[in-house]
Motif scaffolding. Sequence first.
Motif, short mmCIF file in Angstrom:
data_model
loop_
_atom_site.label_atom_id
_atom_site.label_comp_id
_atom_site.label_asym_id
_atom_site.label_seq_id
_atom_site.Cartn_x
_atom_site.Cartn_y
_atom_site.Cartn_z
N GLN A 171 0.91 -1.13 -0.06
CA GLN A 171 -0.15 -0.16 0.21
C GLN A 171 0.70 0.96 0.23
N LEU A 200 1.60 4.25 -3.44
CA LEU A 200 0.98 5.71 -2.44
C LEU A 200 1.55 6.94 -2.84
N GLU A 246 -1.12 11.26 -1.27
CA GLU A 246 -2.03 10.11 -0.73
C GLU A 246 -1.38 10.12 0.72
N MET A 247 -0.44 9.69 0.51
CA MET A 247 0.30 9.11 2.12
C MET A 247 -0.46 10.35 3.13
N ARG A 268 -0.13 5.52 9.01
CA ARG A 268 0.47 5.77 8.08
C ARG A 268 2.42 5.51 8.56
#
Length: 125
Positions: free
Chosen positions: A28, A32, A36-37, A45
């Motif tokens: 994931q 990203l 987006e993170m 995160r």
Amino acid sequence: MERVDGLGDAVFWEGKTPPAKVAALAEQARVLSVGEMKDIAEPRRTAMTVCLLAQVQAAVWDETVVMLSKRMSRHLKRAQEELLEIEKRQKETTEQLLATFRDVLTALRGSGEDAADTGQGGVAG
């Protein structure tokens, strides 16, 4: 490798998280963008980043080991070839020494027979 290791011990931070979960979180994080993170809540995160770091560290170590193995294999192959060449030269030298020794023995036998024929080399009796 030093840069990746300098980021910290990600294996310690991932702790007892199942490998499948680590792989999923790392994947994931990998897909990203930075924007987006930033939209993801802090604990998740951080977890995603640590999992990605752990996978990157493992990949770097794996690649380093493979590279070292290949390099050592090349050195081993060269050393074996050099050893064969040394053995070949030693064998040739030994054969030359044996041929010379044979010639010396032949010459000594010949001179011993000559001396016996003339009566000079024998034992008086």
